[in-house]
Design a protein around this motif. Sequence first.
Motif, short mmCIF file in Angstrom:
data_model
loop_
_atom_site.label_atom_id
_atom_site.label_comp_id
_atom_site.label_asym_id
_atom_site.label_seq_id
_atom_site.Cartn_x
_atom_site.Cartn_y
_atom_site.Cartn_z
N ALA A 79 -56.17 -64.52 -12.25
CA ALA A 79 -56.74 -65.62 -11.47
C ALA A 79 -55.75 -66.17 -10.44
O ALA A 79 -55.72 -67.37 -10.18
CB ALA A 79 -57.22 -66.73 -12.41
N TYR A 111 -55.26 -61.11 -5.71
CA TYR A 111 -56.55 -60.73 -5.08
C TYR A 111 -56.27 -59.99 -3.77
O TYR A 111 -56.93 -59.01 -3.44
CB TYR A 111 -57.45 -61.93 -4.72
N THR A 155 -66.02 -69.70 -12.01
CA THR A 155 -64.86 -70.25 -11.30
C THR A 155 -65.28 -71.14 -10.13
O THR A 155 -66.34 -70.91 -9.53
CB THR A 155 -63.97 -69.10 -10.75
N SER A 156 -64.44 -72.08 -9.80
CA SER A 156 -64.67 -72.89 -8.60
C SER A 156 -64.63 -72.02 -7.34
O SER A 156 -65.20 -72.38 -6.31
CB SER A 156 -63.60 -73.98 -8.49
N GLU A 157 -63.94 -70.88 -7.43
CA GLU A 157 -63.82 -69.95 -6.29
C GLU A 157 -65.17 -69.39 -5.85
O GLU A 157 -65.32 -68.90 -4.74
CB GLU A 157 -62.95 -68.76 -6.68
N ARG A 207 -59.28 -61.49 -0.43
CA ARG A 207 -59.20 -62.67 -1.29
C ARG A 207 -60.52 -62.94 -2.04
O ARG A 207 -60.52 -63.42 -3.16
CB ARG A 207 -58.87 -63.89 -0.42
N ASN A 239 -59.38 -75.92 -10.49
CA ASN A 239 -57.91 -76.06 -10.46
C ASN A 239 -57.34 -76.84 -11.65
O ASN A 239 -56.75 -77.91 -11.47
CB ASN A 239 -57.48 -76.68 -9.12
N VAL A 297 -50.57 -72.74 -7.05
CA VAL A 297 -49.71 -73.58 -6.23
C VAL A 297 -48.82 -74.50 -7.06
O VAL A 297 -47.63 -74.65 -6.76
CB VAL A 297 -50.54 -74.38 -5.18
N VAL A 310 -43.52 -74.29 0.43
CA VAL A 310 -44.26 -73.83 1.61
C VAL A 310 -45.68 -74.42 1.63
O VAL A 310 -46.43 -74.25 0.67
CB VAL A 310 -44.37 -72.29 1.63
N VAL A 370 -49.01 -73.74 3.15
CA VAL A 370 -49.73 -72.68 3.86
C VAL A 370 -50.64 -73.34 4.90
O VAL A 370 -51.40 -74.26 4.56
CB VAL A 370 -50.53 -71.80 2.87
N ARG A 415 -57.69 -79.50 -2.95
CA ARG A 415 -58.22 -79.03 -4.22
C ARG A 415 -58.42 -80.24 -5.14
O ARG A 415 -57.71 -81.23 -5.01
CB ARG A 415 -57.23 -78.06 -4.91
N TYR A 427 -55.90 -62.52 3.34
CA TYR A 427 -56.12 -63.88 2.80
C TYR A 427 -56.99 -64.71 3.72
O TYR A 427 -56.92 -64.60 4.93
CB TYR A 427 -54.78 -64.57 2.60
N ASP A 472 -58.53 -68.96 3.42
CA ASP A 472 -58.42 -70.10 2.51
C ASP A 472 -59.74 -70.84 2.32
O ASP A 472 -60.67 -70.70 3.09
CB ASP A 472 -57.35 -71.08 3.02
N ARG A 530 -62.53 -78.43 -1.75
CA ARG A 530 -63.23 -78.02 -2.97
C ARG A 530 -63.37 -79.21 -3.90
O ARG A 530 -62.42 -79.61 -4.57
CB ARG A 530 -62.39 -76.91 -3.63
#
Length: 333
Positions: free
Chosen positions: A78, A83, A117-119, A145, A177, A196, A211, A213, A220, A295, A297, A301
């Motif tokens: 996860a 991914y 998943t929240s994804e 991703r 998350n 993260v 970092v 991104v 989140r 990737y 993003d 969410r």
Amino acid sequence: MKILILGANGFIGNALVKNLLMDLRNEIYGLDLECSKLDHSIDNENFHFIDGDINISNEWIEYHIKKCDVIIPLVAIATPNVYVKNPLKIFQLDFEANLKIVKWVAKYNKRIIFPSTSEIYGMCEDKEFNEYTSKLILGPIHKNRWIYSCSKQLLDRVIIAHSERSNLTSTLFRPFNWIGPRLDSLEQARLGNGRVITIFINNLINNQDMVLVNGGLQSRSFTFLDDGIEALIKIIQADPEKLNGKIFNIGNPDGNLTIKELANTMVKIYNEISDKPYKGKVIEKSEADFYGKGYEDVPTRVPCNAEAKKHLEWIPKTNINKAIRITIESFLS
Ligand code: UGA
């Protein structure tokens, strides 16, 4: 109740095992590649653990699906970095290996509680994501991703279709998350394979730059593990028929932070806890530089919690700063 947990040594798995064993009527059967996070439960006589691989231990798994009342298959990779770097590994483990489990659950007409998943919601533009009305918006094929989201989405669809045909009883839950002790290891974080919060903890401990991104304006809804486990226990204990075919977002809308806010909060909390203040900087990088070109993003969410409130009488209780503090402390100790 006899409960089968595949992936019992994972972040959610180990915490769930520990909690379920508090009820002496529960017998837990667990499988994982190792038991490094299960020190709290491994000697409990109601916990039966084997070192095994979901891809190999077929006989053991099928036998225990037949034997148990509830099957909770938590095995999955996860972490977004994987991914992007190894999409076929995600397809094999997160999709194919789990599809096999779903088919056995249907063959023996059992109950499955499945980690969606929240994804799933991808780049959905709703202010709050709803389990029954939100559109699931993924990017183009070359953006690897999305293979995780897509794999989970198809499994959700297969499980619900089986439920509708009464081949099995199901409840799907969508963690947003979740954070807490025993998330990714710092070694995974060091390799960029954490999420993260663990990557930032590893940065803080080692005085490496953190970092952001794409500037860190994406957000989140961070949710404390204990709150998530409480919701899961309620699902497990509920009447299976009442929750059959239902989906629950399990997330904390009040824990919504941009990644920039998360970084700044973590630096502040770390400096309060640690005897050595953080010496690194918070810097910015593009998503292509940080993850590679596969990737894309998720800008924002936020879960709608109405379903969980209505059917589980569940709301998240832990304040986000407290959740972050406990998580950092657990890694420092
Ligand atoms: C996660 C993972 O896909 C799964 O763990 C899970 O299914 C789901 O979301 C969830 O936990 O609900 P994501 O939130 O994008 O996806 O994963 P993180 O790696 O935690 O990244 C969160 C955000 O932080 C992303 O926008 C990412 O670009 C950013 N990030 C990550 C940084 O700015 N810096 C870093 O060092 C790492």
